[in-house]
Write a protein that holds these residues in place. Structure first.
Motif, mmCIF file in Angstrom:
data_model
loop_
_atom_site.group_PDB
_atom_site.id
_atom_site.type_symbol
_atom_site.label_atom_id
_atom_site.label_comp_id
_atom_site.label_asym_id
_atom_site.label_seq_id
_atom_site.Cartn_x
_atom_site.Cartn_y
_atom_site.Cartn_z
ATOM 1 N N VAL A 72 0.865 -1.196 0.000
ATOM 2 C CA VAL A 72 0.000 0.000 0.000
ATOM 3 C C VAL A 72 0.891 1.232 0.000
ATOM 4 O O VAL A 72 2.039 1.186 0.473
ATOM 5 N N ASP A 73 0.370 2.338 -0.533
ATOM 6 C CA ASP A 73 1.186 3.547 -0.607
ATOM 7 C C ASP A 73 1.204 4.323 0.708
ATOM 8 O O ASP A 73 1.976 5.264 0.865
ATOM 9 N N SER A 74 0.332 3.949 1.680
ATOM 10 C CA SER A 74 0.358 4.588 2.998
ATOM 11 C C SER A 74 -0.330 3.662 3.985
ATOM 12 O O SER A 74 -1.330 3.009 3.659
ATOM 13 N N GLY A 87 -11.987 9.005 5.753
ATOM 14 C CA GLY A 87 -12.432 9.506 4.455
ATOM 15 C C GLY A 87 -11.329 9.649 3.430
ATOM 16 O O GLY A 87 -11.606 9.836 2.240
ATOM 17 N N GLU A 88 -10.067 9.607 3.835
ATOM 18 C CA GLU A 88 -8.979 9.673 2.870
ATOM 19 C C GLU A 88 -8.860 8.342 2.123
ATOM 20 O O GLU A 88 -9.409 7.326 2.554
ATOM 21 N N GLN A 89 -8.128 8.381 1.044
ATOM 22 C CA GLN A 89 -8.017 7.193 0.184
ATOM 23 C C GLN A 89 -6.590 6.661 0.195
ATOM 24 O O GLN A 89 -5.624 7.422 0.358
ATOM 25 N N VAL A 90 -6.483 5.363 0.000
ATOM 26 C CA VAL A 90 -5.188 4.702 -0.070
ATOM 27 C C VAL A 90 -5.251 3.684 -1.201
ATOM 28 O O VAL A 90 -6.324 3.151 -1.508
ATOM 29 N N HIS A 91 -4.103 3.399 -1.819
ATOM 30 C CA HIS A 91 -4.064 2.483 -2.958
ATOM 31 C C HIS A 91 -3.303 1.217 -2.569
ATOM 32 O O HIS A 91 -2.150 1.289 -2.120
ATOM 33 N N LEU A 92 -3.976 0.096 -2.726
ATOM 34 C CA LEU A 92 -3.358 -1.211 -2.525
ATOM 35 C C LEU A 92 -3.032 -1.799 -3.890
ATOM 36 O O LEU A 92 -3.902 -1.881 -4.758
ATOM 37 N N LEU A 142 8.685 -10.476 -19.186
ATOM 38 C CA LEU A 142 10.058 -10.603 -18.712
ATOM 39 C C LEU A 142 10.710 -11.841 -19.316
ATOM 40 O O LEU A 142 10.021 -12.735 -19.831
ATOM 41 N N ASN A 143 12.060 -11.914 -19.201
ATOM 42 C CA ASN A 143 12.834 -13.104 -19.637
ATOM 43 C C ASN A 143 12.492 -13.499 -21.076
ATOM 44 O O ASN A 143 12.096 -14.625 -21.360
ATOM 45 N N ALA A 144 12.604 -12.520 -21.967
ATOM 46 C CA ALA A 144 12.367 -12.769 -23.390
ATOM 47 C C ALA A 144 10.980 -13.331 -23.651
ATOM 48 O O ALA A 144 10.786 -14.190 -24.510
ATOM 49 N N GLY A 145 10.004 -12.868 -22.851
ATOM 50 C CA GLY A 145 8.624 -13.277 -23.073
ATOM 51 C C GLY A 145 8.233 -14.562 -22.406
ATOM 52 O O GLY A 145 7.094 -15.025 -22.563
ATOM 53 N N LYS A 146 9.140 -15.170 -21.610
ATOM 54 C CA LYS A 146 8.812 -16.447 -20.957
ATOM 55 C C LYS A 146 7.983 -16.232 -19.700
ATOM 56 O O LYS A 146 7.203 -17.101 -19.311
ATOM 57 N N ARG A 147 8.176 -15.082 -19.035
ATOM 58 C CA ARG A 147 7.413 -14.786 -17.831
ATOM 59 C C ARG A 147 6.676 -13.447 -18.009
ATOM 60 O O ARG A 147 7.016 -12.645 -18.890
ATOM 61 N N VAL A 148 5.706 -13.230 -17.140
ATOM 62 C CA VAL A 148 4.898 -12.026 -17.216
ATOM 63 C C VAL A 148 4.665 -11.498 -15.805
ATOM 64 O O VAL A 148 4.530 -12.261 -14.837
ATOM 65 N N GLN A 149 4.652 -10.152 -15.677
ATOM 66 C CA GLN A 149 4.376 -9.500 -14.392
ATOM 67 C C GLN A 149 3.094 -8.686 -14.535
ATOM 68 O O GLN A 149 2.996 -7.802 -15.390
ATOM 69 N N LEU A 150 2.115 -8.962 -13.715
ATOM 70 C CA LEU A 150 0.801 -8.332 -13.789
ATOM 71 C C LEU A 150 0.567 -7.498 -12.533
ATOM 72 O O LEU A 150 0.857 -7.950 -11.411
ATOM 73 N N LYS A 151 0.017 -6.279 -12.722
ATOM 74 C CA LYS A 151 -0.256 -5.403 -11.588
ATOM 75 C C LYS A 151 -1.699 -4.899 -11.661
ATOM 76 O O LYS A 151 -2.202 -4.602 -12.736
ATOM 77 N N ARG A 152 -2.302 -4.788 -10.474
ATOM 78 C CA ARG A 152 -3.638 -4.207 -10.393
ATOM 79 C C ARG A 152 -3.752 -3.432 -9.080
ATOM 80 O O ARG A 152 -3.317 -3.923 -8.029
ATOM 81 N N SER A 153 -4.330 -2.213 -9.165
ATOM 82 C CA SER A 153 -4.457 -1.362 -7.983
ATOM 83 C C SER A 153 -5.922 -1.272 -7.562
ATOM 84 O O SER A 153 -6.827 -1.276 -8.400
ATOM 85 N N TYR A 154 -6.108 -1.163 -6.224
ATOM 86 C CA TYR A 154 -7.440 -1.017 -5.640
ATOM 87 C C TYR A 154 -7.443 0.252 -4.790
ATOM 88 O O TYR A 154 -6.538 0.448 -3.949
ATOM 89 N N THR A 155 -8.429 1.114 -5.011
ATOM 90 C CA THR A 155 -8.557 2.342 -4.231
ATOM 91 C C THR A 155 -9.464 2.055 -3.032
ATOM 92 O O THR A 155 -10.616 1.657 -3.198
ATOM 93 N N LEU A 156 -8.927 2.295 -1.812
ATOM 94 C CA LEU A 156 -9.623 1.941 -0.576
ATOM 95 C C LEU A 156 -9.878 3.172 0.272
ATOM 96 O O LEU A 156 -9.158 4.174 0.167
ATOM 97 N N THR A 157 -10.880 3.101 1.124
ATOM 98 C CA THR A 157 -11.145 4.170 2.101
ATOM 99 C C THR A 157 -11.875 3.561 3.281
ATOM 100 O O THR A 157 -12.421 2.445 3.204
ATOM 101 N N ALA A 158 -11.883 4.315 4.399
ATOM 102 C CA ALA A 158 -12.586 3.876 5.614
ATOM 103 C C ALA A 158 -13.174 5.095 6.302
ATOM 104 O O ALA A 158 -12.576 6.182 6.272
ATOM 105 N N PHE A 159 -14.321 4.903 6.959
ATOM 106 C CA PHE A 159 -15.023 6.008 7.601
ATOM 107 C C PHE A 159 -15.151 5.821 9.117
ATOM 108 O O PHE A 159 -15.887 6.555 9.772
ATOM 109 N N ASP A 160 -14.432 4.849 9.637
ATOM 110 C CA ASP A 160 -14.362 4.642 11.089
ATOM 111 C C ASP A 160 -12.898 4.549 11.477
ATOM 112 O O ASP A 160 -12.100 3.873 10.816
ATOM 113 N N SER A 161 -12.556 5.252 12.539
ATOM 114 C CA SER A 161 -11.171 5.207 13.005
ATOM 115 C C SER A 161 -10.906 3.869 13.686
ATOM 116 O O SER A 161 -11.646 3.448 14.582
#
Length: 357
Positions: A29-31, A37-42, A81-100
């Motif tokens: 996560v970035d924080s 109410g603030e947002q964070v990215h996982l 990666l590795n001349a096309g033999k492997r692959v790296q996949l990324k996906r981000s999720y935007t999260l928030t919470a309203f209770d401390s």
């Protein structure tokens, strides 16, 4: 020895196949400390073989864990990666919470070729509250006024700016001309003078279309015809034929024109004198004959002139009185334009001050 080499080759091939099929899942996560109410990215990162099918969790319920909401899911980012033999996949999720609280994210599960793989560790997230002054409850400030957006051209400001630029350009041109002490001039087109024979033939041909029907009209017709001939003779031969009698004109032309043409002119002038002064009534045939005699005389005695030149454009200065009036008008206009620039500039500055400050 040969058997040992084959075994080593098979072992290396097995290791390469094993490595190419290895799947790793990493989450960060970035924080780890935010306010309500603030947002964070996982971000979930999966490393797998290029021919393997990877499926990320969708979190259809809208929550990652109790109290933490999933607001948005990004598209999957793919890197080979590795001349096309492997692959790296990324996906981000935007999260928030309203209770401390202190939240714990369980390991993220992904499906690779129908098999579940989890990230190695979970992640903690601390959500804090906004500090509130519970002692001085009445010290809350009122709502803020409306905040203007970025500067934009409006019709009012654009119109004043265009007017000011136009006035400035016109003022500059007037100042340049007013400072020049040369007389104010205007362009005059001087057209070449029509040769006398062409003018006379054109006017006589025009008379052919107007047939006189009364004695008075007949008299006017002959007066007009003789005036045309007298003007032509004066311009062609250089003597004042308009102030001479018919006999004086004939006498002046003796030796300067063809005898047969002079004889036809004599007959025409005598007929015209009879109609004008002796109330002689000429027939339509006689009128037509007189017109033809006039045209023949002009064509016989015409002077060949060089080809007509093109019109000449000359700069002509105005007289002293007009020069003074024009300069006075320029001075008044310069004063008015200067005043409009001051007023318009003040309006634009005021408008921009209100926009920016």
């Amino acid at each position: 020895m040969r058997v040992l080499s084959l075994k080593i080759g098979f072992l290396l091939a097995f290791i390469c196949i094993k490595l190419s099929a290895q799947v790793t899942v990493d989450v960060k996560v970035d924080s780890t400390d935010i306010l309500i109410g603030e947002q964070v990215h996982l971000t979930a990162t999966v490393s797998a073989g290029s021919n393997q099918k990877v499926v990320f969790p969708e979190y259809a319920s809208g929550t990652l864990t109790k109290g933490v909401e999933v607001l948005e899911r990004s598209d999957v980012d793919t890197v080979f990666l590795n001349a096309g033999k492997r692959v790296q996949l990324k996906r981000s999720y935007t999260l928030t919470a309203f209770d401390s609280a202190l939240y714990y994210f369980p390991p993220v599960e992904v499906m690779v070729d129908g098999k579940k793989y989890k990230s190695q560790n979970g992640i903690g997230l601390k959500v804090g509250t906004v500090p509130v002054d519970t002692v001085h409850l009445n010290n809350f400030s009122g709502p803020h006024s409306v905040v203007e957006g970025i500067f934009e051209w409006n019709g009012y400001l654009l119109g004043w700016s265009i007017l000011l630029w136009g006035n400035l350009i016109l003022l500059f041109l007037l100042l340049v001309r007013h400072s020049n002490r040369k007389p104010v001039t205007r362009r005059v087109m001087i057209r070449p003078k029509t040769p006398p024979h062409q003018q006379a033939i054109t006017e006589i041909e025009k008379m052919k279309s107007d047939t006189p029907s009364t004695e008075e009209n007949m008299k006017l017709c002959y007066m007009q015809l003789t005036d045309i001939l007298r003007t032509y003779i004066q311009e062609r031969f250089g003597f004042n034929a308009r102030e001479m009698t018919s006999s004086e004109i004939i006498e002046q032309l003796l030796g300067n024109s063809d005898p047969s043409a002079l004889r036809e002119l004599r007959i025409l002038l005598e007929t015209a004198d009879l109609v004008k002064f002796a109330k002689f009534t000429a027939s339509l045939n006689e009128i037509d004959r007189s017109l033809m005699q006039a045209i023949d005389f002009v064509r016989t005695t015409k002077k060949e002139e060089p080809e007509t030149s093109k019109p000449i454009v000359k700069e002509v200065a105005f007289d002293d009185l007009k020069q003074k009036r024009l300069r006075m008008a320029m001075s008044i206009l310069i004063s008015l334009l200067s005043l409009s620039l001051v007023v318009g500039g003040g309006m634009v500055i005021k408008e921009m001050y209100e926009v920016f400050l």
